[in-house]
Write a protein that holds these residues in place. Sequence first.
Motif, PDB file in Angstrom:
ATOM      1  N   VAL A   1      -5.076   8.608   1.051  1.00  0.00           N
ATOM      2  CA  VAL A   1      -4.816   8.235   2.444  1.00  0.00           C
ATOM      3  C   VAL A   1      -4.204   6.827   2.490  1.00  0.00           C
ATOM      4  O   VAL A   1      -4.805   5.867   1.999  1.00  0.00           O
ATOM      5  N   ASP A   2      -3.012   6.729   3.065  1.00  0.00           N
ATOM      6  CA  ASP A   2      -2.397   5.419   3.289  1.00  0.00           C
ATOM      7  C   ASP A   2      -2.818   4.963   4.688  1.00  0.00           C
ATOM      8  O   ASP A   2      -2.977   5.772   5.602  1.00  0.00           O
ATOM      9  N   THR A   3      -3.019   3.664   4.821  1.00  0.00           N
ATOM     10  CA  THR A   3      -3.540   3.189   6.111  1.00  0.00           C
ATOM     11  C   THR A   3      -2.699   2.040   6.641  1.00  0.00           C
ATOM     12  O   THR A   3      -1.881   1.461   5.916  1.00  0.00           O
TER      13      THR A   3
ATOM     14  N   LYS B   1       0.835  -1.217   0.000  1.00  0.00           N
ATOM     15  CA  LYS B   1       0.000   0.000   0.000  1.00  0.00           C
ATOM     16  C   LYS B   1       0.859   1.253   0.000  1.00  0.00           C
ATOM     17  O   LYS B   1       0.650   2.169  -0.803  1.00  0.00           O
ATOM     18  N   SER B   2       1.817   1.265   0.912  1.00  0.00           N
ATOM     19  CA  SER B   2       2.648   2.469   1.014  1.00  0.00           C
ATOM     20  C   SER B   2       3.468   2.661  -0.259  1.00  0.00           C
ATOM     21  O   SER B   2       3.671   3.788  -0.718  1.00  0.00           O
ATOM     22  N   SER B   3       3.905   1.543  -0.839  1.00  0.00           N
ATOM     23  CA  SER B   3       4.684   1.646  -2.083  1.00  0.00           C
ATOM     24  C   SER B   3       3.819   2.244  -3.194  1.00  0.00           C
ATOM     25  O   SER B   3       4.257   3.122  -3.943  1.00  0.00           O
TER      26      SER B   3
ATOM     27  N   THR C   1       4.337  -1.847   9.041  1.00  0.00           N
ATOM     28  CA  THR C   1       5.155  -0.633   9.043  1.00  0.00           C
ATOM     29  C   THR C   1       4.290   0.610   9.269  1.00  0.00           C
ATOM     30  O   THR C   1       4.592   1.462  10.099  1.00  0.00           O
ATOM     31  N   THR C   2       3.233   0.682   8.527  1.00  0.00           N
ATOM     32  CA  THR C   2       2.375   1.865   8.650  1.00  0.00           C
ATOM     33  C   THR C   2       1.438   1.679   9.834  1.00  0.00           C
ATOM     34  O   THR C   2       0.736   0.674   9.925  1.00  0.00           O
ATOM     35  N   ARG C   3       1.463   2.662  10.733  1.00  0.00           N
ATOM     36  CA  ARG C   3       0.680   2.525  11.955  1.00  0.00           C
ATOM     37  C   ARG C   3      -0.496   3.502  12.013  1.00  0.00           C
ATOM     38  O   ARG C   3      -1.444   3.310  12.741  1.00  0.00           O
TER      39      ARG C   3
ATOM     40  N   ALA D   1       5.516   7.961   2.224  1.00  0.00           N
ATOM     41  CA  ALA D   1       5.264   6.961   3.257  1.00  0.00           C
ATOM     42  C   ALA D   1       6.470   6.028   3.392  1.00  0.00           C
ATOM     43  O   ALA D   1       7.190   5.775   2.429  1.00  0.00           O
ATOM     44  N   ILE D   2       6.645   5.550   4.612  1.00  0.00           N
ATOM     45  CA  ILE D   2       7.779   4.658   4.877  1.00  0.00           C
ATOM     46  C   ILE D   2       7.463   3.260   4.363  1.00  0.00           C
ATOM     47  O   ILE D   2       6.364   2.736   4.572  1.00  0.00           O
ATOM     48  N   VAL D   3       8.416   2.698   3.661  1.00  0.00           N
ATOM     49  CA  VAL D   3       8.254   1.349   3.122  1.00  0.00           C
ATOM     50  C   VAL D   3       9.330   0.449   3.719  1.00  0.00           C
ATOM     51  O   VAL D   3      10.509   0.798   3.684  1.00  0.00           O
TER      52      VAL D   3
HETATM   53 MG   LIG Z   1       2.656   0.708   4.794  1.00  0.00          MG
END
Ligand SMILES: [Mg+2]
Lengths: 618, 462
Positions: B277-279, B237-239, B258-260, B250-252
């Motif tokens: 929105v990244d979740t 997702k973040s990628s 990873t994503t909080r 976003a951090i990958v």
């Molecule tokens: Mg993520």
Amino acid sequence: MIGAGHAGCEAAHASARLGAKTALVTINLDLVGQMSCNPAIGGVAKGHMVREIDALGGVMGIVADRTGIQFRLLNRSRGPAVQSPRCQSDRAQYRVEMRSILEKTPGLSLQQAEVVELLIENGRVSGVELVDSRRLSARALVLTTGTFLNGLVHIGDHTFAAGRSGEMPAIRLAESVRRIGFRMGRLKTGTPPRLDARTIDFSQMERQYGDDPPVPFSFLTKRIEQPQIWCHIAYTNQQVHDSIRGNLDRSPLYSGKIEGTGPRYCPSIEDKVVKFPQKERHQLFLEPEGYDTYETYINGLSTSLPVDAQQAMLERIPGLEQVKMLRPGYAIEYDFVDPTELRANLETKRVAGLFHAGQINGTSGYEEAAGQGLVAGVNAAMHALGRESWVFTRDQGYVGVMIDDLVSRGAEEPYRMFTSRSEARLTLRMDTADRRLTETGRRLGLVQEDRFQAFRSRSAKVAAIVQAIEGVRVSVGSAVADRLADAGIGITGTTQVSALLKRPEFHVEHLRFVLPANAVEGVTDEELGVVLNDEKYAGYVSSQVEASKRAHAARKRVIPGDFDFASVSGLSAEQIEKLTLRRPETLSQAEAVSGMTPAAVNLLAVYLELGARRAARG
Amino acid sequence: MQSEMFEDTIVAVATPPGRGGIAIVRLSGRNALDIALACVPAGSRLGETPNRAVITDLVNPDLAGEILDRAVVTWFRAPKSYTGEDIVEFSVHGAPVVVDAALGVLLSLGARPATPGEFTLRAFLNGRIDLTQAEAVRDLVNAQTGHQARLAQRQLRGELSHRLQPLKERLLSLIVQLESTVEFVEDDLETESRAALVKELVSAAADLDALTASYRLGRLVADGFGVALVGRPNAGKSSLFNRLVRTERAIVTAMPGTTRDLVSEPVELEGIPVRLVDTAGLREAENEVEQIGVGRTRTAIVDADVVLVVIDGSLDSSDTVRALLDETRHATRVVALNKSDLGDPDPSLVEAIEDSGVSPVSVSALSGEGVDEVRQAVVRAIGGSADLAPSGVLVTNARHHELLTRASKGMTAASVALSAGYSEEIALVGLHESLQSLGELTGETVIEDILGRIFATFCVGK
Ligand SMILES: [Mg+2]
Ligand SMILES: Cc1cc2nc3c(=O)[nH]c(=O)nc-3n(C[C@H](O)[C@H](O)[C@H](O)COP(=O)(O)OP(=O)(O)OC[C@H]3O[C@@H](n4cnc5c(N)ncnc54)[C@H](O)[C@@H]3O)c2cc1C
Ligand SMILES: Nc1nc2c(ncn2[C@@H]2O[C@H](COP(=O)(O)OP(=O)(O)OP(=O)(O)O)[C@@H](O)[C@H]2O)c(=O)[nH]1
């Protein structure tokens, strides 16, 4: 009262009726109530105003009814709000009748003289000086000089100073008015030639008949008794237009000699031909000037071409090949005073006790003049008698709309009334002028007993019809339903009569057989019409009334005469300048001043409120 | 005692625009309570005690009582309120759709949109606040002006007015036709037939309606559409998020979880403003932090206009996919089958996705292949780029929407009146109302202008 035109006559009559000792001073007593142009009273919106003047106890409607030679109700096929009476008048009889009514008015004296100077002491009027150096003292003055202030007539390149053709202008008085410091401007109007009926071949023209029976102006007139004449309709053609075009360089309108702004709704034939070149013909009405004269007015042919060019154009009109011109048409330029110099009671802001009414305020038309005259006359009398002044409001009628427009917006061109100028046109019907105004007229002291009793009886009859309609139903299969069906008013099942009234096909004659015979006995068509018209508009009116009520409430937020706009920090310099120049009397008027933003209006509201609170605290 | 100063009841959103948790809609004026009572169910305790908050449903009386929201409603009785008039405040959920619906209902019940600063102005004029110092007054008005300017800039941008101009012209020429026949009976005018006028009216009203219909869409466009990327941990997702926003926002990492928290970024997709929105990945939470994160993901799903479901095509089982799709079943969805660089996914996976009625878009966040397709699929889901802004203009503001609706109603009333054989002055009531409404958006047309047009169009007068 200075000037016995349509404004002056109405003003003098009203003032005297209110009990003020009144003198009407005019240049020529033989020309009291003279119609400068078309011998006709009324028309859409104008006829409405005559009714309003009449409902208040004014004289124009009665004089018109007694001297009309052809009556027509305009917009007959349209709704009641835009129907309006109009009549051709016998020009000479109109004058005679008007003068006779004024002479009989207690407390009113007529005097022939030229006023040359307004006398002012400490910012209030004290009287006038006449051309022979006599002085008349007065606590209040109404200035109704029409087109006379610095009047300048143009016929081709021939110009001469005149108030109207054949009458002297008011030059010294114009100077006196200017010295007060009023903002003044120059307007222009024109009139067509007059023809000898014996030299007209009417067989080449259509006849135009009046109404039978005629619809009168006055609520007091039961029937128009005098015989009715007919008019004729003729048309211009390409030859006429060519002849006009060929002479355009000799028209003062196009040679640049005339500086004043003319009315766009009353264009000269030169203007019509130039501005609408694609139009193949223009309609003309030939209207007799009276019973006892051959003089004929040619409506639609206002011009200031040289006399020979006028003759040339006339001769090319079918039926006028042999015509003899009795008087040429002409244009006239005159001074007017910016009506934003006035308060809503038509008193000038600069001089206490000085009122302006009529063409001097930038209007055009007899009815417009008369409406203002009545308001100015009432307020001049109030002023002299130390009573509170009276404002004719927008929601009360067209006269109020006109005055509000004038004092808040000014006049860029000669102002004429149109029904579309009112935001609540549906509520200002000719048949409800009495309902809107007669009680006010009574309170003011203008309406006399006979009129008031007539009003009461009419109101009672209308109320009775409203009651009679309530609960009456029509069922399919009944004789009444069959008659309605014949008239194109189909019903299904059983229907309340009140619901039927709204149908466009439903007219007064249907009401007569739908209601029980005893309910409509002795009730005139017009009285039935009031009920019917109320019902037809009910839904539409309520939204208009809401809107106009809101406008009225807002208008009540008054700006004191001595309010210092410069004290409002936050307004731009330009806004302050414009407001100071215009001196709006209310917030809504201020809103109408160009360059005012909603924020600036809010700011003004805040300061007005601050001022009011400070005043309340003492 | 009610103030006599103002006739009408005004309404506005009192909280700043945007997607806060709660929005306060404030109603002030003599009919505030009546209007409020008309949109809560009978039997609510609203109106019994002033200053007491009541929790009640907010319903749309027009749509057979459709429930808009559960709201906290408070009535402040005149004169003891901020403005000195009756005030009713509705605290509703902050989602634009809800706020809009609430505003819409209150407007339809007779409230009028407040002009900037109008509550404060009323408060002052009704004597509730005392501003004796000129400086303070000027600040107040300057604040209004600034606000107004911002508002005008943001919401109008001149486009709407521009778009309305031709419509207003058409309306004016209709008015000119009808007014001339009324005012100049004695002139031989060459005016259009009634049938022609009606036809033109109906067509103008239809154009206006098309514009008005863009309101919901326009409102969303103005605030930006919410698009949430949702999936199992490590699905990419973040990628994909970073690909779509074109930065490493976003951090990958290779570590699941990873994503909080929600990560949000504005972006334009094919010209449409979107808040991406990244979740946090959805799974059984192992600790409190993760639990909170997953909770937020669920909120994001509800709030989003479009949910972009990201599936790891190399790893996810058809059962996980079914669970995910079930969780997002109420949302408008785009399904991305990620990690296409690792080979074709299991056919059972594709089948599971297609069972739910959507066809997946194959993508590799790593290589960038298929990202354009994902972008297009999202745009299509938002409303289809084809019917977005057919005319290039969207109505984005409740006041504008109300004015356009009123304008259209006026035209319709006029065409009905004309075709039913009513006289011109009746049809003109609707037309003038329509003109007035359009005038509030495009600048007022005064009667002098109309008369001027009459004189320019017809040779009238004698
Ligand atoms: Mg993520
Ligand atoms: C040539 C011409 C063409 C017109 N054409 C049209 C038209 O097409 N359509 C239209 O609607 N209207 C037209 N009018 C306007 C219409 O006639 C006037 O609007 C209307 O008569 C104005 O009424 P009033 O009472 O203000 O002034 P008037 O009727 O002009 O009366 C002014 C009175 O003041 C008197 N007076 C003036 N100066 C003095 C003084 N110093 N001392 C004493 N008495 C004085 C005069 O003797 C006169 O009795 C025209 C007018 C003219 C002259
Ligand atoms: N081969 C391949 N690897 C990918 C692709 N997309 C993401 N990855 C890798 O998958 C791992 C997880 O990627 P993220 O983008 O952090 O995944 P996420 O869904 O955000 O994970 P959480 O935040 O933990 O829920 C990283 O090691 C990425 O490099 C892809 O398209 N192909």
